[in-house]
Design a protein around this motif. Structure first.
Motif, PDB file in Angstrom:
ATOM      1  N   VAL A  52      24.744   6.884  13.074  1.00 23.44           N
ATOM      2  CA  VAL A  52      24.568   5.691  13.898  1.00 23.44           C
ATOM      3  C   VAL A  52      23.711   6.009  15.130  1.00 23.44           C
ATOM      4  CG1 VAL A  52      25.774   3.948  15.271  1.00 23.44           C
ATOM      5  CG2 VAL A  52      26.714   4.681  13.073  1.00 23.44           C
ATOM      6  N   ALA A  53      23.969   7.136  15.777  1.00 24.91           N
ATOM      7  CA  ALA A  53      23.192   7.533  16.963  1.00 24.91           C
ATOM      8  C   ALA A  53      21.800   7.996  16.521  1.00 24.91           C
ATOM      9  CB  ALA A  53      23.907   8.650  17.714  1.00 24.91           C
ATOM     10  N   ARG A  54      20.770   7.358  17.038  1.00 27.63           N
ATOM     11  CA  ARG A  54      19.413   7.654  16.555  1.00 27.63           C
ATOM     12  C   ARG A  54      18.996   9.107  16.788  1.00 27.63           C
ATOM     13  NH1 ARG A  54      15.773   7.440  20.806  1.00 27.63           N
ATOM     14  NH2 ARG A  54      16.588   6.456  22.663  1.00 27.63           N
ATOM     15  N   TRP A  60      18.701  15.673   7.961  1.00 22.36           N
ATOM     16  CA  TRP A  60      19.566  16.733   7.440  1.00 22.36           C
ATOM     17  C   TRP A  60      21.041  16.472   7.709  1.00 22.36           C
ATOM     18  CZ3 TRP A  60      17.079  19.601   4.182  1.00 22.36           C
ATOM     19  CH2 TRP A  60      15.721  19.842   4.380  1.00 22.36           C
ATOM     20  N   ARG A  61      21.320  15.369   8.372  1.00 25.43           N
ATOM     21  CA  ARG A  61      22.681  15.076   8.819  1.00 25.43           C
ATOM     22  C   ARG A  61      23.107  13.706   8.281  1.00 25.43           C
ATOM     23  NH1 ARG A  61      21.767  15.574  14.314  1.00 25.43           N
ATOM     24  NH2 ARG A  61      22.218  17.766  14.148  1.00 25.43           N
ATOM     25  N   ALA A  62      24.337  13.611   7.817  1.00 25.43           N
ATOM     26  CA  ALA A  62      24.931  12.341   7.398  1.00 25.43           C
ATOM     27  C   ALA A  62      26.171  12.105   8.250  1.00 25.43           C
ATOM     28  CB  ALA A  62      25.291  12.377   5.916  1.00 25.43           C
ATOM     29  N   GLU A  63      26.674  10.873   8.231  1.00 24.38           N
ATOM     30  CA  GLU A  63      27.840  10.541   9.042  1.00 24.38           C
ATOM     31  C   GLU A  63      28.873   9.794   8.208  1.00 24.38           C
ATOM     32  OE1 GLU A  63      29.032   7.756  12.880  1.00 24.38           O
ATOM     33  OE2 GLU A  63      27.002   8.566  12.765  1.00 24.38           O
ATOM     34  N   VAL A  64      30.123  10.215   8.306  1.00 21.91           N
ATOM     35  CA  VAL A  64      31.224   9.446   7.731  1.00 21.91           C
ATOM     36  C   VAL A  64      31.428   8.276   8.686  1.00 21.91           C
ATOM     37  CG1 VAL A  64      33.635   9.419   6.995  1.00 21.91           C
ATOM     38  CG2 VAL A  64      32.283  11.525   6.742  1.00 21.91           C
TER      39      VAL A  64
END
Length: 150
Positions: A52-54, A60-64
């Protein structure tokens, strides 16, 4: 019967979140979703998307972005673990998520995540970008699991 990970569409996960999440609506989108089940009964879901944070969007990063359960013991931990394995298999180097500072984080620690910081207690609203806050306004803890800590 025991707790197991089963396939889940984003549509199914969003419907489960709508019904079971304590303080957030379903996210707008997502990359993938997983579900936890006991027998044929879905007891929890997790949705993984773009951060969510730009400044966290580096490719290379994903967020639950959401985890919701019906309260079944260990469902959150098994979902976080499955999210990490799936994200890693897709080539992501890090998986992040946030919890309210009032939540213990036990499920995340159980899945091998580490608390890496704390956010400010502020609104997304800005005069140049009006927003209506539909989430709890309190500090959140940032959690991460990286490939080096696999």
């Amino acid at each position: 019967t025991r707790l197991q990970i089963v396939p889940c569409t984003l549509r199914e996960a969003r419907a489960f979140v709508e019904k079971h999440h304590r303080h957030h609506p379903p996210p707008q989108g997502g990359r993938f979703a997983v579900a936890a089940a006991v027998g044929d009964n879905i007891v929890g879901v997790a949705i993984v998307g773009t951060p969510v944070a730009r400044l966290s969007c580096d490719g290379w990063r994903a967020e639950v972005t959401r985890v919701a359960t019906d309260g079944t013991r260990n469902a959150c931990s098994i979902l976080y673990g499955a999210c990490w394995r799936a994200a890693r298999a897709l080539g992501y180097r890090e998986l992040i998520t946030y919890t309210l500072s009032s939540e213990s984080g036990a499920s995340l620690r159980g899945a091998g995540f580490v608390c890496v910081g704390k956010t400010k207690n502020e609104s997304w609203h800005r005069e140049s970008r009006p927003r209506i806050d539909m989430h709890p306004l309190q500090a959140k803890l940032k959690w991460a699991k990286a490939a080096s800590s696999a």
